[in-house]
Design a protein around this motif. Structure first.
Motif, PDB file in Angstrom:
ATOM      1  N   THR A   8       0.860  -1.187   0.000  1.00  0.00           N
ATOM      2  CA  THR A   8       0.000   0.000   0.000  1.00  0.00           C
ATOM      3  C   THR A   8       0.893   1.232   0.000  1.00  0.00           C
ATOM      4  OG1 THR A   8      -1.726  -1.163   1.207  1.00  0.00           O
ATOM      5  CG2 THR A   8      -1.815   1.226   1.239  1.00  0.00           C
ATOM      6  N   VAL A   9       0.633   2.112  -0.945  1.00  0.00           N
ATOM      7  CA  VAL A   9       1.395   3.369  -1.061  1.00  0.00           C
ATOM      8  C   VAL A   9       0.443   4.506  -0.711  1.00  0.00           C
ATOM      9  CG1 VAL A   9       2.692   4.864  -2.612  1.00  0.00           C
ATOM     10  CG2 VAL A   9       2.851   2.382  -2.866  1.00  0.00           C
ATOM     11  N   SER A  10       0.816   5.300   0.276  1.00  0.00           N
ATOM     12  CA  SER A  10      -0.026   6.414   0.712  1.00  0.00           C
ATOM     13  C   SER A  10       0.464   7.706   0.074  1.00  0.00           C
ATOM     14  CB  SER A  10       0.009   6.549   2.231  1.00  0.00           C
ATOM     15  OG  SER A  10      -0.506   5.387   2.826  1.00  0.00           O
ATOM     16  N   ARG A  12      -0.120  11.781  -0.171  1.00  0.00           N
ATOM     17  CA  ARG A  12      -0.712  12.909   0.545  1.00  0.00           C
ATOM     18  C   ARG A  12      -0.204  14.211  -0.084  1.00  0.00           C
ATOM     19  NH1 ARG A  12      -3.174   9.133   1.880  1.00  0.00           N
ATOM     20  NH2 ARG A  12      -3.302   8.157   3.922  1.00  0.00           N
ATOM     21  N   TRP A  20       0.210  14.711  -8.654  1.00  0.00           N
ATOM     22  CA  TRP A  20       0.667  13.490  -7.984  1.00  0.00           C
ATOM     23  C   TRP A  20       2.023  13.060  -8.521  1.00  0.00           C
ATOM     24  CZ3 TRP A  20      -1.412  12.761  -3.647  1.00  0.00           C
ATOM     25  CH2 TRP A  20      -2.781  12.857  -3.420  1.00  0.00           C
ATOM     26  N   ALA A  48       6.879   8.695  -2.350  1.00  0.00           N
ATOM     27  CA  ALA A  48       6.073   7.755  -1.556  1.00  0.00           C
ATOM     28  C   ALA A  48       6.411   6.301  -1.884  1.00  0.00           C
ATOM     29  CB  ALA A  48       4.596   8.004  -1.799  1.00  0.00           C
ATOM     30  N   GLY A  60      -7.976   3.396  -2.595  1.00  0.00           N
ATOM     31  CA  GLY A  60      -8.710   3.546  -1.336  1.00  0.00           C
ATOM     32  C   GLY A  60      -9.246   2.191  -0.917  1.00  0.00           C
ATOM     33  N   ASP A  61     -10.564   2.115  -0.723  1.00  0.00           N
ATOM     34  CA  ASP A  61     -11.197   0.845  -0.336  1.00  0.00           C
ATOM     35  C   ASP A  61     -11.831   0.128  -1.519  1.00  0.00           C
ATOM     36  OD1 ASP A  61     -10.531   1.193   2.328  1.00  0.00           O
ATOM     37  OD2 ASP A  61     -12.355   2.346   2.762  1.00  0.00           O
ATOM     38  N   ASP A  82      -5.881  12.818  -0.261  1.00  0.00           N
ATOM     39  CA  ASP A  82      -5.345  11.678   0.497  1.00  0.00           C
ATOM     40  C   ASP A  82      -5.754  10.399  -0.213  1.00  0.00           C
ATOM     41  OD1 ASP A  82      -4.443  13.458   2.454  1.00  0.00           O
ATOM     42  OD2 ASP A  82      -6.366  13.386   3.503  1.00  0.00           O
ATOM     43  N   ASP A  84      -4.823   6.268  -0.922  1.00  0.00           N
ATOM     44  CA  ASP A  84      -4.079   5.054  -0.594  1.00  0.00           C
ATOM     45  C   ASP A  84      -4.219   4.104  -1.780  1.00  0.00           C
ATOM     46  OD1 ASP A  84      -3.310   5.875   1.972  1.00  0.00           O
ATOM     47  OD2 ASP A  84      -5.240   5.253   2.812  1.00  0.00           O
ATOM     48  N   THR A  86      -3.240   0.496  -3.355  1.00  0.00           N
ATOM     49  CA  THR A  86      -2.693  -0.839  -3.123  1.00  0.00           C
ATOM     50  C   THR A  86      -2.217  -1.327  -4.478  1.00  0.00           C
ATOM     51  OG1 THR A  86      -4.286  -1.203  -1.362  1.00  0.00           O
ATOM     52  CG2 THR A  86      -3.170  -3.144  -2.229  1.00  0.00           C
TER      53      THR A  86
END
Length: 197
Positions: A8-10, A12, A20, A48, A60-61, A82, A84, A86
């Motif tokens: 997982t790469v976050s 921000r 990005w 990141a 995200g999810d 923000d 996340d 994967t």
């Protein structure tokens, strides 16, 4: 980490004015999984830990299995500042010619002109009204309704002097006595005629 690992790469950022720093390619319309085609090393994504060829498993999810490119872009926008990701390391070989060809298809023009919708007779004049500036309308009124011929403009003073009015009014067409008083000096002035002592 070895190729094939899922991490997982976050990402921000402070606001949307910061890019990005990665290029997303693939999707169901290209017959490829969603993957990272290019990462700028000093960008947010580069620092990141995102790498070229990482396959995107989740944003995200949300699971990205079977997503189009547009769906992934919309989800990245919806995530805001923000995100996340994967990713599966090395899921796509970005040097593969088939992958490069899909990337060139993705870089095709964003807008296509449908020339069939253009009316070929749209500039023929019937669709537009005749618009004249206000000053031109006033001139036409003073000249009697028809526009002056180009050579008639130079003869306006001669006509007026001969008594045949019809020309546009001007302060220079009036007699000297009728002009306003501000043009005449009252009393002693500092101006002198040429040669006067």
């Amino acid at each position: 980490m070895a190729s094939g690992d899922v991490v997982t790469v976050s990402l921000r950022r402070f606001d949307t004015s910061q890019p990005w720093g990665f290029k997303l390619q693939g999707g169901t319309e290209y017959g490829l999984p969603l993957f990272i085609a290019q990462v700028s090393p000093k960008s947010i994504a580069g620092t990141a830990g995102l790498r070229n060829g990482d396959g995107i498993v989740r944003i995200g999810d949300a699971c990205t299995n079977g997503w189009s490119h547009e769906n992934a872009k919309a989800e990245l926008i919806r995530a805001g500042n923000d995100v996340d990701l994967t990713v599966q390391r090395g899921a796509v070989n970005t040097a593969d010619p088939a992958v490069k060809a899909a990337g060139q298809q993705a870089a095709s023009p964003r807008v296509e002109l449908d020339e069939g919708s253009i009316n070929p007779h749209m500039n023929e004049g019937s669709a537009y009204r005749d618009v004249k500036p206000k000053t031109y309308q006033i001139l036409e009124q003073q000249l009697g309704g028809s526009g002056p011929a180009p050579s008639a403009l130079g003869r306006g003073k001669a006509k007026q002097a001969a008594g045949g009015g019809g020309g546009p009014s001007s302060i220079f067409d009036r007699k000297k006595q009728e002009r306003s008083g501000y043009l005449q000096a009252q009393g002693k002035t500092i101006q002198k005629a040429y040669g006067e002592q």
